[in-house]
Write a protein that holds these residues in place. Sequence first.
Motif, PDB file in Angstrom:
ATOM      1  N   TYR A  17       0.693  -1.232  -0.061  1.00  0.00           N
ATOM      2  CA  TYR A  17       0.107   0.050  -0.032  1.00  0.00           C
ATOM      3  C   TYR A  17       1.011   1.188   0.122  1.00  0.00           C
ATOM      4  O   TYR A  17       0.499   2.381  -0.577  1.00  0.00           O
ATOM      5  CB  TYR A  17      -0.870   0.063   1.205  1.00  0.00           C
ATOM      6  CG  TYR A  17      -1.771  -1.152   1.245  1.00  0.00           C
ATOM      7  CD1 TYR A  17      -2.547  -1.530  -0.010  1.00  0.00           C
ATOM      8  CD2 TYR A  17      -2.153  -1.816   2.309  1.00  0.00           C
ATOM      9  CE1 TYR A  17      -3.183  -2.688  -0.017  1.00  0.00           C
ATOM     10  CE2 TYR A  17      -3.067  -2.901   2.348  1.00  0.00           C
ATOM     11  CZ  TYR A  17      -3.754  -3.277   1.309  1.00  0.00           C
ATOM     12  OH  TYR A  17      -4.477  -4.344   1.250  1.00  0.00           O
ATOM     13  N   THR A  77      -9.191  -8.901   7.412  1.00  0.00           N
ATOM     14  CA  THR A  77      -7.857  -8.051   6.968  1.00  0.00           C
ATOM     15  C   THR A  77      -8.364  -6.937   5.813  1.00  0.00           C
ATOM     16  O   THR A  77      -9.380  -7.244   5.249  1.00  0.00           O
ATOM     17  CB  THR A  77      -7.106  -9.115   5.782  1.00  0.00           C
ATOM     18  OG1 THR A  77      -6.687 -10.385   6.720  1.00  0.00           O
ATOM     19  CG2 THR A  77      -5.930  -8.688   5.128  1.00  0.00           C
ATOM     20  N   THR A  78      -7.996  -5.941   6.150  1.00  0.00           N
ATOM     21  CA  THR A  78      -8.556  -4.768   5.635  1.00  0.00           C
ATOM     22  C   THR A  78      -7.522  -4.131   4.600  1.00  0.00           C
ATOM     23  O   THR A  78      -6.302  -4.560   4.541  1.00  0.00           O
ATOM     24  CB  THR A  78      -8.671  -3.638   6.599  1.00  0.00           C
ATOM     25  OG1 THR A  78      -7.435  -3.126   7.216  1.00  0.00           O
ATOM     26  CG2 THR A  78      -9.796  -3.927   7.407  1.00  0.00           C
ATOM     27  N   GLY A  79      -7.969  -3.178   3.725  1.00  0.00           N
ATOM     28  CA  GLY A  79      -7.255  -2.775   2.489  1.00  0.00           C
ATOM     29  C   GLY A  79      -7.540  -1.667   2.138  1.00  0.00           C
ATOM     30  O   GLY A  79      -8.301  -0.623   2.600  1.00  0.00           O
ATOM     31  N   GLY A 129      -4.355  -1.297   7.029  1.00  0.00           N
ATOM     32  CA  GLY A 129      -4.462  -2.156   6.114  1.00  0.00           C
ATOM     33  C   GLY A 129      -3.661  -3.475   6.595  1.00  0.00           C
ATOM     34  O   GLY A 129      -2.971  -3.256   7.800  1.00  0.00           O
ATOM     35  N   SER A 160      -5.989  -2.193  13.272  1.00  0.00           N
ATOM     36  CA  SER A 160      -4.903  -2.952  12.334  1.00  0.00           C
ATOM     37  C   SER A 160      -3.837  -3.468  13.441  1.00  0.00           C
ATOM     38  O   SER A 160      -3.489  -2.729  14.235  1.00  0.00           O
ATOM     39  CB  SER A 160      -4.312  -2.121  11.244  1.00  0.00           C
ATOM     40  OG  SER A 160      -5.306  -1.891  10.399  1.00  0.00           O
TER      41      SER A 160
END
Length: 148
Positions: free
Chosen positions: A20, A94-96, A116, A132
């Motif tokens: 990222y 799980t984030t993004g 993220g 996170s």
Amino acid sequence: MPEATSRRSLVFRTLMPARYRVLLALVGLAVVSVLLITTPWPGLAVVMAGVFAAAMMMTVRIRLEDTCVAIRVAGVFGTAIPYKEISVVSLGPTTGIIEGMGLRLLPDVGPGYLVGGPSICIRSGKSTIIASSAAPEELIARIRERTE
């Protein structure tokens, strides 16, 4: 790896995942290049470069204090959850890029302190918080030690 800050206090810091940061760097470079070419005020390009650099360095800090879990993102937004109010702590999603970075309001969940990657989920009363964490399993174990 957490860092000990006092006899009972631990801090877990999570930096935005490298993929990222690379993506933000490329987008930032493109934006700054376009601004340098098209705007009569080059100071705007410098400001935008600073914004992208700050975003790339964003972290989530989760501090396990004597009486609570203190969470901060970007050094600005934060919350504290007393251990006695925590009912469940578990792995989060799980984030993004889609969920965004910083303090976010996630649909059907609640506030998220995100950069993220993997996260933890803390339920306290009727609220749920996502944060996170680069070491979610260790963080969950450490919180559970303090809530049991």
